[in-house]
Enzyme design. Sequence first.
Site, PDB file in Angstrom:
ATOM      1  N   ASP A 181      16.608  69.818  30.401  1.00  0.00           N
ATOM      2  CA  ASP A 181      15.238  70.224  30.698  1.00  0.00           C
ATOM      3  C   ASP A 181      14.864  71.529  30.009  1.00  0.00           C
ATOM      4  O   ASP A 181      13.731  71.989  30.133  1.00  0.00           O
ATOM      5  CB  ASP A 181      15.040  70.357  32.216  1.00  0.00           C
ATOM      6  CG  ASP A 181      14.501  69.071  32.816  1.00  0.00           C
ATOM      7  OD1 ASP A 181      14.106  68.184  32.041  1.00  0.00           O
ATOM      8  OD2 ASP A 181      14.459  68.957  34.061  1.00  0.00           O
ATOM      9  N   GLU A 240      22.545  78.351  33.361  1.00  0.00           N
ATOM     10  CA  GLU A 240      23.606  77.358  33.327  1.00  0.00           C
ATOM     11  C   GLU A 240      24.265  77.382  31.941  1.00  0.00           C
ATOM     12  O   GLU A 240      23.817  76.678  31.040  1.00  0.00           O
ATOM     13  CB  GLU A 240      23.023  75.969  33.611  1.00  0.00           C
ATOM     14  CG  GLU A 240      22.224  75.937  34.904  1.00  0.00           C
ATOM     15  CD  GLU A 240      21.588  74.594  35.247  1.00  0.00           C
ATOM     16  OE1 GLU A 240      21.460  74.315  36.443  1.00  0.00           O
ATOM     17  OE2 GLU A 240      21.213  73.837  34.335  1.00  0.00           O
ATOM     18  N   ASP A 258      17.173  65.074  46.665  1.00  0.00           N
ATOM     19  CA  ASP A 258      18.337  64.255  46.996  1.00  0.00           C
ATOM     20  C   ASP A 258      18.245  63.707  48.418  1.00  0.00           C
ATOM     21  O   ASP A 258      18.379  62.501  48.647  1.00  0.00           O
ATOM     22  CB  ASP A 258      19.627  65.054  46.789  1.00  0.00           C
ATOM     23  CG  ASP A 258      19.568  66.443  47.385  1.00  0.00           C
ATOM     24  OD1 ASP A 258      18.495  66.852  47.847  1.00  0.00           O
ATOM     25  OD2 ASP A 258      20.602  67.134  47.403  1.00  0.00           O
TER      26      ASP A 258
END
Length: 744
Positions: free
Chosen positions: A136, A107, A459
């Site tokens: 993280d 990312e 989720d």
Amino acid sequence: MANTKSSCLPLYEKVFHKNTYHRALDVIILFLLLCLLFYRLSTLKNHGFAWFLAFLCETCFTFLWVLVVSCRWTPLTYKTFPQRLQERVQELPPVDMFVTTADVELEPPIMTVNTVLSLLAVDYPAHKLACYVSDDACSPLIFYSLVEASKFAKLWVPFCKKYNVQVRAPFRYFLGESAKPPSTSSREFQQDWKMMKEEYEQLNRNIEQAAKKSFLFDMTGEMAVFSDTERRDHPAIVKVIWENKEDLSNGLPHLIYISREKRPKHPHHYKAGAMNVLTRVSGLMTNAPFMLNVDCDMYANNPEIVLQAMCLLLGSKEGDCAFVQSPQYFYDSPADSLAILHESLGKGIVGIQGPFYAGTGTFHRRKVIYGLWPDEIENQGKCINSVNGQVGGELLQKFGNSKEFIKSAVDALEGKNTGFSSNLSDSLKAANQVAGCGYEYGSSWGKKVGWLYGSATEDILTGLMIHAKGWKTSYCSPDPHAFLGCGPSDLPAAMRQQKRWAMGLLEILLSEHSPILATLTGKLQFRQCLGYLWLLIWGLRSIPELCYVALPAYCIITNTSFLPKVQEPGICIAVAIFVIYKLYTLSEYIHGGFPIYSWFVNNSMLRIVATSAWLFGFGSTVLKLLGLSETVFEITKKVHQSSDGGKDGKELLFDESPFFVPGTTILLVHLAALSTGLLGMQPQGGQGPGLGEYFCSVYVVLCFSPFLLGLFRKGKNGIPLSTICKSAALALLFLRSCKMSSMN
Ligand SMILES: O=c1ccn([C@@H]2O[C@H](COP(=O)(O)OP(=O)(O)O[C@H]3O[C@H](CO)[C@@H](O)[C@H](O)[C@H]3O)[C@@H](O)[C@H]2O)c(=O)[nH]1
Ligand SMILES: [Mn+2]
């Protein structure tokens, strides 16, 4: 809480969609499927194994169709009126915005930076907003990038607001059409525009340079906390990067960096764990009644989005809306299949109990995340009144061992707007405590409070438990789209993501949190339960999909049949289902304005994903149930698109991962079957395959045509030799077992 003035104009309207045509087609297809099943059953004794297997598979498909019909029956959307907010609401409520990132390689930090910038720049009073970034990866690079971003934001946010810029993620703004300022614009704008572009490019360069020497950061001053840290072994780090000290409504929202504590022996529960830390730290610092949660790659594409969501959250009775979900769209992959899914199934679910929680692009009510039930809304105080300044044992057990946090949670539950604390840094000590890895021991975090643990699709699990309490949820799909994210970087990454989903979803189905139990013993509505089932059985679907795909080849090789012959009446039913269904889905694409070929590509992609990624998801779930493996959240690789044409790395189709073995095997088996049939090499006897079986076999080859091309291509577009060998071995095994079964 925001005071709503008594004005009669509503903040939103429900729009019920008329769908007689869709309902009729849905029912016709269902009727035909039932006819087919009946026909098969009544002729079962005249046929063999293939016929029976087809019957079983079609039973599964019919069940799936029942779920689909039920989901799509009552589509609903919401129309919002943000311009009425001013009249209706005296003071807008605070909103805490969460961004999660977890890996600097997968990312790119510039992506996270863009997401954060787009959030800082939304149209909403800045002193009501706070942005929390959870890292993280515990990466000094992310921290550095955010510090740089906050400097840039001081120029960017006023620029966006002054010129009412539509796209507030700079990398998208300075792309394509906006690569040059419109020549018709004012001199002042052109100058500002050039300055912003230069500043953004400088920011980009700074981050890129820092990335190159990332481990050589000067670990003094601000950076000192990162010395001696390792990704999975470090203390909690909470840093206030920017504080809107004067409470300026046109200033810059607070920006806070969090890297929760990690130790090798402590489970950290992936994203769900990160979300819970964000919830607690923000509870201590700003304690906003609403929390927006986005993934690091999902920038706010509509600057009005917070206002839009507030229409739904403030315009309804509190008990009526637990969260507002906006549909996921991507800026880097075609919108077709997603748009159609949102259009049909998505809106249908909205019309039942409300949309599922999709992990990103969601506005949560803090109270709901703290475990409140809808019927407790009325007497919010009651359940916690016993506290009276003292911390009761019950609360300690629920929220963990921080007095400060419990106080903030009680405030949040009672709906007290304590407002923003005057100084964010005052809560740093408590914030470090609640971001510690041992904090949740013995508490309800992850079980009854916050994001729930135990599934790779946290989720859906968390949303399901909210619905199970009887909450309704709401849907916000403005134009332009609320958020835009980036899809998996290539096919192998997409496969990994689909496998993780299939596994996570199936885990939920088989757990104590199963929607079936939630309907029987909780308040999950029956049709909502069917909606969840449609989603949770992805992994199971792979089995009938695989069998059905194999059937035509099996029949051709063994000289048997699984479809009625051309002269039999039953064939009409099968043909009718196929033709009506295909035309139906095709019409959805045409109606949505998508090209016909994308209909074909998506249809074959679904076959490929179902028979491979979902199959592996199913396998992993079985392994986990047997205690042989554990849930892992494999992060999806994202590619930052900095230029328009820059699709670098997007085209990788195959790699050596096992995902491509089933597809290749299926293709080889069908090629073998078709050659056997054409050369007339089948065994004697048997009823023999008819036109139907040959047609289906050719159809399967067409669906798996990317694999056919992959066989002949070299490099990253070709199937690796090792995969071909494994598949060939499996295909031979299949042929061999066909031979054996036809001899019996
Ligand atoms: O240990 C972890 C793992 C992931 N993440 C974050 O979780 C988000 C989603 O991860 P990603 O790899 O992008 O997964 P996707 O498959 O793209 O995510 C979809 O599916 C997930 C699981 O269902 C949801 O959580 C996401 O919101 C949804 O976008 C990203 O921001 C990550 O940084 C963490 O913070 N910590
Ligand atoms: Mn993602």
